[in-house]
Design an enzyme around this catalytic site. Sequence first.
Site, PDB file in Angstrom:
ATOM      1  CB  CYS A 143     -10.513 -63.825  73.633  1.00 20.18           C
ATOM      2  SG  CYS A 143     -10.802 -63.610  71.872  1.00 20.18           S
ATOM      3  CD  GLU A 201      -9.515 -64.585  79.437  1.00 21.15           C
ATOM      4  OE1 GLU A 201      -9.884 -63.642  80.014  1.00 21.15           O
ATOM      5  OE2 GLU A 201      -9.668 -64.828  78.285  1.00 21.15           O
ATOM      6  CD  GLU A 216     -16.782 -59.525  70.175  1.00 18.40           C
ATOM      7  OE1 GLU A 216     -16.788 -60.792  70.787  1.00 18.40           O
ATOM      8  OE2 GLU A 216     -17.741 -59.385  69.443  1.00 18.40           O
ATOM      9  CE  LYS A 265      -7.493 -47.090  76.396  1.00 23.55           C
ATOM     10  NZ  LYS A 265      -6.260 -47.862  76.905  1.00 23.55           N
TER      11      LYS A 265
HETATM   12  P1  NDP Z   1      -8.526 -54.912  79.924  1.00 24.67           P
HETATM   13  O1  NDP Z   1      -9.840 -55.130  80.061  1.00 24.67           O
HETATM   14  O2  NDP Z   1      -7.492 -54.680  81.084  1.00 24.67           O
HETATM   15  O3  NDP Z   1      -8.138 -53.870  78.897  1.00 24.67           O
HETATM   16  C1  NDP Z   1      -8.801 -53.824  77.559  1.00 24.67           C
HETATM   17  C2  NDP Z   1      -8.839 -52.159  77.066  1.00 24.67           C
HETATM   18  O4  NDP Z   1      -9.503 -51.449  78.057  1.00 24.67           O
HETATM   19  C3  NDP Z   1      -7.270 -51.452  77.393  1.00 24.67           C
HETATM   20  O5  NDP Z   1      -7.267 -50.846  76.058  1.00 24.67           O
HETATM   21  C4  NDP Z   1      -7.524 -50.864  78.640  1.00 24.67           C
HETATM   22  O6  NDP Z   1      -6.730 -49.592  78.733  1.00 24.67           O
HETATM   23  C5  NDP Z   1      -8.870 -50.334  78.694  1.00 24.67           C
HETATM   24  N1  NDP Z   1      -9.529 -50.098  79.827  1.00 24.67           N
HETATM   25  C6  NDP Z   1      -9.052 -50.460  80.975  1.00 24.67           C
HETATM   26  N2  NDP Z   1      -9.970 -49.966  81.973  1.00 24.67           N
HETATM   27  C7  NDP Z   1     -10.633 -49.226  81.453  1.00 24.67           C
HETATM   28  C8  NDP Z   1     -11.651 -48.324  82.127  1.00 24.67           C
HETATM   29  N3  NDP Z   1     -12.187 -48.287  83.207  1.00 24.67           N
HETATM   30  N4  NDP Z   1     -12.483 -47.604  80.971  1.00 24.67           N
HETATM   31  C9  NDP Z   1     -12.157 -47.555  79.542  1.00 24.67           C
HETATM   32  N5  NDP Z   1     -11.004 -48.419  79.011  1.00 24.67           N
HETATM   33  C10 NDP Z   1     -10.578 -49.144  80.080  1.00 24.67           C
HETATM   34  O7  NDP Z   1      -7.714 -55.897  79.070  1.00 24.67           O
HETATM   35  P2  NDP Z   1      -6.433 -56.621  78.491  1.00 24.67           P
HETATM   36  O8  NDP Z   1      -5.767 -55.401  77.795  1.00 24.67           O
HETATM   37  O9  NDP Z   1      -5.646 -57.009  79.602  1.00 24.67           O
HETATM   38  O10 NDP Z   1      -6.864 -57.593  77.412  1.00 24.67           O
HETATM   39  C11 NDP Z   1      -6.834 -58.966  77.932  1.00 24.67           C
HETATM   40  C12 NDP Z   1      -8.395 -59.467  77.995  1.00 24.67           C
HETATM   41  O11 NDP Z   1      -9.053 -59.281  76.907  1.00 24.67           O
HETATM   42  C13 NDP Z   1      -8.505 -60.739  78.048  1.00 24.67           C
HETATM   43  O12 NDP Z   1      -9.093 -60.885  79.124  1.00 24.67           O
HETATM   44  C14 NDP Z   1      -9.078 -61.332  76.992  1.00 24.67           C
HETATM   45  O13 NDP Z   1      -9.927 -62.461  77.189  1.00 24.67           O
HETATM   46  C15 NDP Z   1      -9.921 -60.150  76.451  1.00 24.67           C
HETATM   47  N6  NDP Z   1     -10.040 -60.379  75.052  1.00 24.67           N
HETATM   48  C16 NDP Z   1     -11.096 -60.609  74.513  1.00 24.67           C
HETATM   49  C17 NDP Z   1     -11.290 -60.734  73.181  1.00 24.67           C
HETATM   50  C18 NDP Z   1     -12.552 -61.127  72.528  1.00 24.67           C
HETATM   51  O14 NDP Z   1     -12.979 -60.962  71.177  1.00 24.67           O
HETATM   52  N7  NDP Z   1     -13.518 -61.674  73.279  1.00 24.67           N
HETATM   53  C19 NDP Z   1     -10.037 -60.786  72.147  1.00 24.67           C
HETATM   54  C20 NDP Z   1      -9.058 -60.386  72.760  1.00 24.67           C
HETATM   55  C21 NDP Z   1      -8.743 -60.238  74.187  1.00 24.67           C
HETATM   56  P3  NDP Z   1      -4.964 -49.954  79.369  1.00 24.67           P
HETATM   57  O15 NDP Z   1      -4.739 -51.355  79.175  1.00 24.67           O
HETATM   58  O16 NDP Z   1      -4.206 -49.053  78.583  1.00 24.67           O
HETATM   59  O17 NDP Z   1      -5.304 -49.623  80.892  1.00 24.67           O
END
Ligand code: NDP
Length: 495
Positions: free
Chosen positions: A288, A389, A254, A179
């Site tokens: 991240c 962040e 992550e 997803k």
């Molecule tokens: P989100 O947490 O908003 O979303 C990540 C994924 O989770 C998306 O596919 C999102 O779907 C999905 N999602 C959101 N809500 C739910 C839920 N209730 N149940 C299941 N899935 C859900 O993060 P972002 O996409 O905004 O990404 C940015 C964040 O990711 C930053 O905080 C960054 O630090 C972190 N990150 C961490 C990394 C690491 O390796 N530690 C690497 C890269 C990023 P949708 O967006 O389609 O709603």
Amino acid sequence: MQQQSSLVTKALLIGGEHVINHNQKFESVNPATGEVNYFLSLATASHVQAAVASAKAAANDPAWRFMLPHLRARLLSRIADGISARIEDLARLQMIENGKVWSECKAQAASAAAIFRYYASVCETLGAEITPSRGDYLSMTSYEPYGVVAAITPWNSPLTMEAQKVAPALAAGNAVILKPSEITPSTALLLGEIALEAGLPPGLLNVITGDGATTGSALVSHPDVRMVSFTGGTATGKHIARIAAERLIPVALELGGKSPHIIFDDANVDAALKSVVDGIFEGSGQSCIAGSRLFIQRGVYDQVVEALVTRAQTIKVDAPEASGAEMGPVAGFRHRSHVERLVAVAREEGGQILAGGARPSGAQYERGSYYLPTVIAGLNNRSTAVQQEIFGPVLCVLPFDDERDLVAQANDSAFGLASGIWTANYQRAWRVAQALETGLVWINTYKQLSISTPFGGFKESGIGREKGVTGVRLYQQSKGIYWSMDPANFPAPNQ
Ligand code: NDP
């Protein structure tokens, strides 16, 4: 501009079939232009149900469940070849969805192929273990897949993150439901196509697009999903962990970061500066592991800040495909508002904006979600912009006096993903590396990454380690097996 009605709607990939939801779709928007690229099908609970059913059947098929590792490895290698052949297509999809510059998108697509190749070799060579026995028996540890794994990815680097989850999960013998973020759904769909073309049996990699509230929630709550691998924000990660706790299934998380990048006054300042600039402004800071808190020892503070500001002001912000572009837009207009809000808070809390702090001006920027490379001084480590962040091109610079002061400030964060140390003193480098509460430490370098080194965070930056040989174990459960060598001597006393 193209008429929206003439734009295609991309299909979900479920059990090897293309499924379009004509009634519920969502837009993909190019952050560099504000134009709609195409539409995507929204996967509802019934699509999730179909994807899980097909994944479960594929995972349980003996042809996959007991496929010999070298044959599974061959499939992974063929997927790597398929990715290599489509690097430009994959890179373009990522570029028009998240606005990263072309060179970075291409490098990430090549890296996705390398990740599949790496896990092909791990799959072929990683064995089970014979453990030391304490009696007249042979004891072993073997590793088995969970079955259906949900992989949920964010928008900043979908190409590498999707490969980082899908390749080891398949190598481990699972079926995967991927997803992607609703902002960057298309690289996952193309990866699914490539896997099918490479001969991966249908159902082993399903790709469902949609938002977190609808599609993601239905996926993590489904009773037949046996493990969740998630990369994204900390709040979402905690929410998913709560659902997983209720269901008693493992999660790998992550999450976010607010990484300290540290320059001691004996460092090679020129090399450090380049690394600091790349570490925060590459990918518009949407990483991240971005080094977003820069700690500079007081003796070189003025010199470093002056050079940094000059460099930040000359970074070429441009359309992602423009020749020489160093930074494109941030990934969307809503995300730019989030960056702007935190910079405004930094101002209110006494931050001095030394560079950027605004949108670039000029006709070429008007339709896109651009934001200038920004350097902020004058904040203390507890202020909002230094603790939260921002996930944008915003660097906070902070002075420190000595090693003790530095370690205390650097560790004073909810996050613990990565850190970087610049010093010529190797004893200090070692001491500080051990003292920092982060899952990764770079010494006289930054953002150096290899698929063979485990990756993950301390504290609120996550649970579990992706990458490396043990990246496969994340997607397996171990089984202890005891073979008696002398059935007459049964049971052997516990030892
Ligand atoms: P989100 O947490 O908003 O979303 C990540 C994924 O989770 C998306 O596919 C999102 O779907 C999905 N999602 C959101 N809500 C739910 C839920 N209730 N149940 C299941 N899935 C859900 O993060 P972002 O996409 O905004 O990404 C940015 C964040 O990711 C930053 O905080 C960054 O630090 C972190 N990150 C961490 C990394 C690491 O390796 N530690 C690497 C890269 C990023 P949708 O967006 O389609 O709603």
